[in-house]
Design an enzyme around this catalytic site. Sequence first.
Site, PDB file in Angstrom:
ATOM      1  N   LEU A  35       0.833  -1.212   0.000  1.00 28.08           N
ATOM      2  CA  LEU A  35       0.000   0.000   0.000  1.00 28.08           C
ATOM      3  C   LEU A  35       0.865   1.259   0.000  1.00 28.08           C
ATOM      4  CD1 LEU A  35      -2.991  -0.973   2.349  1.00 28.08           C
ATOM      5  CD2 LEU A  35      -2.799  -1.214  -0.135  1.00 28.08           C
ATOM      6  N   THR A 123       7.398  -5.029 -18.769  1.00 31.28           N
ATOM      7  CA  THR A 123       7.016  -3.901 -19.613  1.00 31.28           C
ATOM      8  C   THR A 123       7.797  -3.873 -20.927  1.00 31.28           C
ATOM      9  OG1 THR A 123       7.137  -1.474 -19.720  1.00 31.28           O
ATOM     10  CG2 THR A 123       8.687  -2.530 -18.255  1.00 31.28           C
ATOM     11  N   ASP A 124       7.202  -3.228 -21.922  1.00 27.21           N
ATOM     12  CA  ASP A 124       7.918  -3.045 -23.197  1.00 27.21           C
ATOM     13  C   ASP A 124       9.042  -2.016 -23.072  1.00 27.21           C
ATOM     14  OD1 ASP A 124       6.359  -0.748 -22.966  1.00 27.21           O
ATOM     15  OD2 ASP A 124       5.409  -0.933 -24.929  1.00 27.21           O
ATOM     16  N   GLU A 125       9.044  -1.252 -21.950  1.00 23.87           N
ATOM     17  CA  GLU A 125      10.065  -0.206 -21.804  1.00 23.87           C
ATOM     18  C   GLU A 125      11.469  -0.779 -21.683  1.00 23.87           C
ATOM     19  OE1 GLU A 125       9.286   3.186 -19.492  1.00 23.87           O
ATOM     20  OE2 GLU A 125       7.171   3.207 -19.980  1.00 23.87           O
ATOM     21  N   TYR A 150      13.377   3.488 -14.171  1.00 26.51           N
ATOM     22  CA  TYR A 150      12.283   2.506 -14.075  1.00 26.51           C
ATOM     23  C   TYR A 150      12.532   1.338 -15.024  1.00 26.51           C
ATOM     24  CZ  TYR A 150       7.856   0.320 -15.402  1.00 26.51           C
ATOM     25  OH  TYR A 150       6.890  -0.603 -15.717  1.00 26.51           O
ATOM     26  N   LYS A 154      13.242  -2.675 -14.223  1.00 25.96           N
ATOM     27  CA  LYS A 154      12.388  -3.774 -14.730  1.00 25.96           C
ATOM     28  C   LYS A 154      13.235  -4.738 -15.573  1.00 25.96           C
ATOM     29  CE  LYS A 154       8.465  -4.301 -14.339  1.00 25.96           C
ATOM     30  NZ  LYS A 154       7.631  -4.972 -13.301  1.00 25.96           N
ATOM     31  N   TYR A 207       3.908  16.472 -22.846  1.00 26.52           N
ATOM     32  CA  TYR A 207       5.355  16.658 -22.812  1.00 26.52           C
ATOM     33  C   TYR A 207       5.928  16.936 -24.207  1.00 26.52           C
ATOM     34  CZ  TYR A 207       5.335  14.304 -18.169  1.00 26.52           C
ATOM     35  OH  TYR A 207       5.114  13.937 -16.866  1.00 26.52           O
TER      36      TYR A 207
HETATM   37  P1  NAD Z   1       0.828   0.568  -9.834  1.00 26.26           P
HETATM   38  O1  NAD Z   1       1.896   1.551  -9.542  1.00 26.26           O
HETATM   39  O2  NAD Z   1      -0.549   1.051 -10.110  1.00 26.26           O
HETATM   40  O3  NAD Z   1       0.715  -0.474  -8.627  1.00 26.26           O
HETATM   41  C1  NAD Z   1       1.832  -1.020  -8.004  1.00 26.26           C
HETATM   42  C2  NAD Z   1       1.363  -1.738  -6.743  1.00 26.26           C
HETATM   43  O4  NAD Z   1       2.508  -2.355  -6.126  1.00 26.26           O
HETATM   44  C3  NAD Z   1       0.747  -0.807  -5.694  1.00 26.26           C
HETATM   45  O5  NAD Z   1      -0.433  -1.377  -5.174  1.00 26.26           O
HETATM   46  C4  NAD Z   1       1.817  -0.714  -4.624  1.00 26.26           C
HETATM   47  O6  NAD Z   1       1.298  -0.503  -3.327  1.00 26.26           O
HETATM   48  C5  NAD Z   1       2.478  -2.078  -4.745  1.00 26.26           C
HETATM   49  N1  NAD Z   1       3.861  -2.066  -4.252  1.00 26.26           N
HETATM   50  C6  NAD Z   1       4.852  -1.168  -4.560  1.00 26.26           C
HETATM   51  N2  NAD Z   1       5.971  -1.483  -3.884  1.00 26.26           N
HETATM   52  C7  NAD Z   1       5.713  -2.601  -3.166  1.00 26.26           C
HETATM   53  C8  NAD Z   1       6.465  -3.408  -2.292  1.00 26.26           C
HETATM   54  N3  NAD Z   1       7.752  -3.122  -2.025  1.00 26.26           N
HETATM   55  N4  NAD Z   1       5.889  -4.495  -1.746  1.00 26.26           N
HETATM   56  C9  NAD Z   1       4.588  -4.794  -2.015  1.00 26.26           C
HETATM   57  N5  NAD Z   1       3.810  -4.056  -2.819  1.00 26.26           N
HETATM   58  C10 NAD Z   1       4.361  -2.972  -3.395  1.00 26.26           C
HETATM   59  O7  NAD Z   1       1.380  -0.303 -11.030  1.00 26.26           O
HETATM   60  P2  NAD Z   1       0.606  -0.892 -12.307  1.00 26.26           P
HETATM   61  O8  NAD Z   1       0.485   0.161 -13.329  1.00 26.26           O
HETATM   62  O9  NAD Z   1      -0.596  -1.622 -11.846  1.00 26.26           O
HETATM   63  O10 NAD Z   1       1.711  -1.929 -12.824  1.00 26.26           O
HETATM   64  C11 NAD Z   1       1.741  -3.254 -12.309  1.00 26.26           C
HETATM   65  C12 NAD Z   1       2.904  -3.997 -12.938  1.00 26.26           C
HETATM   66  O11 NAD Z   1       2.739  -4.027 -14.352  1.00 26.26           O
HETATM   67  C13 NAD Z   1       4.272  -3.369 -12.695  1.00 26.26           C
HETATM   68  O12 NAD Z   1       5.201  -4.397 -12.473  1.00 26.26           O
HETATM   69  C14 NAD Z   1       4.582  -2.613 -13.974  1.00 26.26           C
HETATM   70  O13 NAD Z   1       5.962  -2.539 -14.186  1.00 26.26           O
HETATM   71  C15 NAD Z   1       3.907  -3.510 -14.987  1.00 26.26           C
HETATM   72  N6  NAD Z   1       3.430  -2.840 -16.213  1.00 26.26           N
HETATM   73  C16 NAD Z   1       2.604  -1.753 -16.123  1.00 26.26           C
HETATM   74  C17 NAD Z   1       2.113  -1.175 -17.284  1.00 26.26           C
HETATM   75  C18 NAD Z   1       1.190   0.023 -17.242  1.00 26.26           C
HETATM   76  O14 NAD Z   1       0.889   0.589 -18.294  1.00 26.26           O
HETATM   77  N7  NAD Z   1       0.692   0.436 -16.097  1.00 26.26           N
HETATM   78  C19 NAD Z   1       2.473  -1.700 -18.524  1.00 26.26           C
HETATM   79  C20 NAD Z   1       3.338  -2.799 -18.586  1.00 26.26           C
HETATM   80  C21 NAD Z   1       3.792  -3.371 -17.413  1.00 26.26           C
HETATM   81  O1  DAU Z   2       4.965   0.991 -21.839  1.00 23.85           O
HETATM   82  C1  DAU Z   2       4.574   0.419 -20.624  1.00 23.85           C
HETATM   83  C2  DAU Z   2       4.745   1.439 -19.524  1.00 23.85           C
HETATM   84  O2  DAU Z   2       3.714   2.392 -19.689  1.00 23.85           O
HETATM   85  C3  DAU Z   2       4.700   0.843 -18.123  1.00 23.85           C
HETATM   86  O3  DAU Z   2       5.775  -0.025 -17.955  1.00 23.85           O
HETATM   87  C4  DAU Z   2       4.762   1.944 -17.060  1.00 23.85           C
HETATM   88  O4  DAU Z   2       4.592   1.374 -15.779  1.00 23.85           O
HETATM   89  C5  DAU Z   2       3.652   2.927 -17.327  1.00 23.85           C
HETATM   90  O5  DAU Z   2       3.778   4.006 -16.431  1.00 23.85           O
HETATM   91  C6  DAU Z   2       3.708   3.436 -18.763  1.00 23.85           C
HETATM   92  O6  DAU Z   2       4.881   4.279 -18.955  1.00 23.85           O
HETATM   93  P1  DAU Z   2       4.829   5.631 -19.814  1.00 23.85           P
HETATM   94  O7  DAU Z   2       5.895   6.511 -19.352  1.00 23.85           O
HETATM   95  O8  DAU Z   2       4.743   5.332 -21.262  1.00 23.85           O
HETATM   96  O9  DAU Z   2       3.357   6.152 -19.341  1.00 23.85           O
HETATM   97  P2  DAU Z   2       2.854   7.617 -18.971  1.00 23.85           P
HETATM   98  O10 DAU Z   2       1.369   7.526 -18.838  1.00 23.85           O
HETATM   99  O11 DAU Z   2       3.621   8.216 -17.866  1.00 23.85           O
HETATM  100  O12 DAU Z   2       3.175   8.433 -20.298  1.00 23.85           O
HETATM  101  C7  DAU Z   2       2.608   8.063 -21.527  1.00 23.85           C
HETATM  102  C8  DAU Z   2       3.135   9.047 -22.566  1.00 23.85           C
HETATM  103  O13 DAU Z   2       2.573  10.334 -22.304  1.00 23.85           O
HETATM  104  C9  DAU Z   2       4.635   9.231 -22.532  1.00 23.85           C
HETATM  105  O14 DAU Z   2       5.104   9.473 -23.852  1.00 23.85           O
HETATM  106  C10 DAU Z   2       4.832  10.492 -21.679  1.00 23.85           C
HETATM  107  C11 DAU Z   2       3.593  11.309 -22.011  1.00 23.85           C
HETATM  108  N1  DAU Z   2       3.061  12.157 -20.920  1.00 23.85           N
HETATM  109  C12 DAU Z   2       2.892  11.615 -19.687  1.00 23.85           C
HETATM  110  C13 DAU Z   2       2.391  12.368 -18.652  1.00 23.85           C
HETATM  111  C14 DAU Z   2       2.217  11.783 -17.279  1.00 23.85           C
HETATM  112  C15 DAU Z   2       2.707  13.465 -21.187  1.00 23.85           C
HETATM  113  O15 DAU Z   2       2.844  13.945 -22.334  1.00 23.85           O
HETATM  114  N2  DAU Z   2       2.202  14.209 -20.159  1.00 23.85           N
HETATM  115  C16 DAU Z   2       2.047  13.731 -18.896  1.00 23.85           C
HETATM  116  O16 DAU Z   2       1.607  14.498 -17.986  1.00 23.85           O
END
Ligand code: NAD
Ligand code: DAU
Length: 337
Positions: A35, A123-125, A150, A154, A207
């Site tokens: 949390l 992630t694809d990153e 980040y 990963k 951005y």
């Molecule tokens: P999020 O940031 O919304 O949630 C992360 C969760 O992990 C939170 O509930 C947080 O409390 C918990 N957490 C953080 N540190 C912790 C710790 N030390 N121990 C236990 N719990 C902990 O993340 P999300 O967007 O749901 O992403 C989930 C996973 O999917 C991540 O591994 C992320 O790298 C991966 N991912 C996310 C996206 C995306 O677009 N959001 C895309 C590809 C992969």
């Molecule tokens: O590609 C998968 C990843 O996608 C995950 O692994 C990450 O956890 C998740 O956060 C996400 O990363 P991005 O950096 O791509 O997502 P974000 O929503 O932060 O940004 C998406 C795009 O929009 C990126 O090109 C940055 C831009 N952006 C983001 C924010 C927050 C803006 O232009 N303005 C903003 O305020």
Amino acid sequence: MKLLVTGGAGFIGSNFILYWVKNQPNDQVVNLDLLTYAGNLESLSSVKGNPNYTFVKGDICDVKLVNQVMEDIDTVVHFAAESHVDRSIMDPAPFIKTNIDGTYVLLQAALKNNVKRFHHVSTDEVFGALNLESKEKFHEKTPYDPRSPYAASKAASDHLVRAFHTTYNLPITISNCSNNFGPYQFPEKLIALAITNLIEGKKVPVYGDGLHVRDWLYVDDHCEAIDLILQKGKVGETYLCGGLTEDIPNIEVAKKIIRIMGKDESMIEFVKDRPGHDRRYAIDWGKIHRELGWTPKHDFDEALKKTIAWYKANESWWKHVKSGEYKSYYEQQYSHR
Ligand code: NAD
Ligand code: DAU
């Protein structure tokens, strides 16, 4: 089956638990989550009290706790992570700790407790950035080239997961997924931020030149992909998951949201670029399609409308989230621009 979900109170983890409890009601699900600012149990209020669901508050870096929780677990689905690129630029330390050390602690415990499957959500990153001009897409054999703290954390965790398979035979699978969107996403990420800002009458910060490209996947499609990998995926394999979008620049994503919400384009504000901002992501999801029969089902525009409707109907969920810690983060990230 007894499933351990790490990070189940976060965006994708909570959607996955809701999906799993609905589709596999006889399975036991344990949710281990620290949390942090990103974890929110309100997302899981509908399963609270379900006898097959247990929440454990704790850190994946805590060896003792993780070993206790891992006893008699069949399958681990590992979501827990620090997940926001901009926060990793401000302070990489928690990313190194949770994403690398935490994954290592889980892997050791999984090995010790003979789990039958350890699925790592990545992630694809990790693959770096593609050129805007190219038609290239990331695929399972694309070399790793992470460019933000980040992404580097990963990538390190992916390597550890594969090493535990190669060296110790831990039965792992990995998915590398593109940008998810949908309900319960923390409003620091572009789509959730844009929608909630517009509801509040604030501008959408874009951005740089706004021409950066992401591949967008509706979160339910991601949950289905993980489900299929758990059921039919081959141990030791990696699967890439992506959506149905074809090179939509961020500025177009912002304009689409603005149009659907009936606002005008003066609500877009170009702000200072993210350092090291990856130009373009695109995913070839052919392998999971061919081998496991997965296809993303949600059209981007339709899923965007659904997501906007969810944020409009659930203001209390994100208004709680946008208080406290969020305010100082927002100030630091956007006020000097
Ligand atoms: P999020 O940031 O919304 O949630 C992360 C969760 O992990 C939170 O509930 C947080 O409390 C918990 N957490 C953080 N540190 C912790 C710790 N030390 N121990 C236990 N719990 C902990 O993340 P999300 O967007 O749901 O992403 C989930 C996973 O999917 C991540 O591994 C992320 O790298 C991966 N991912 C996310 C996206 C995306 O677009 N959001 C895309 C590809 C992969
Ligand atoms: O590609 C998968 C990843 O996608 C995950 O692994 C990450 O956890 C998740 O956060 C996400 O990363 P991005 O950096 O791509 O997502 P974000 O929503 O932060 O940004 C998406 C795009 O929009 C990126 O090109 C940055 C831009 N952006 C983001 C924010 C927050 C803006 O232009 N303005 C903003 O305020």
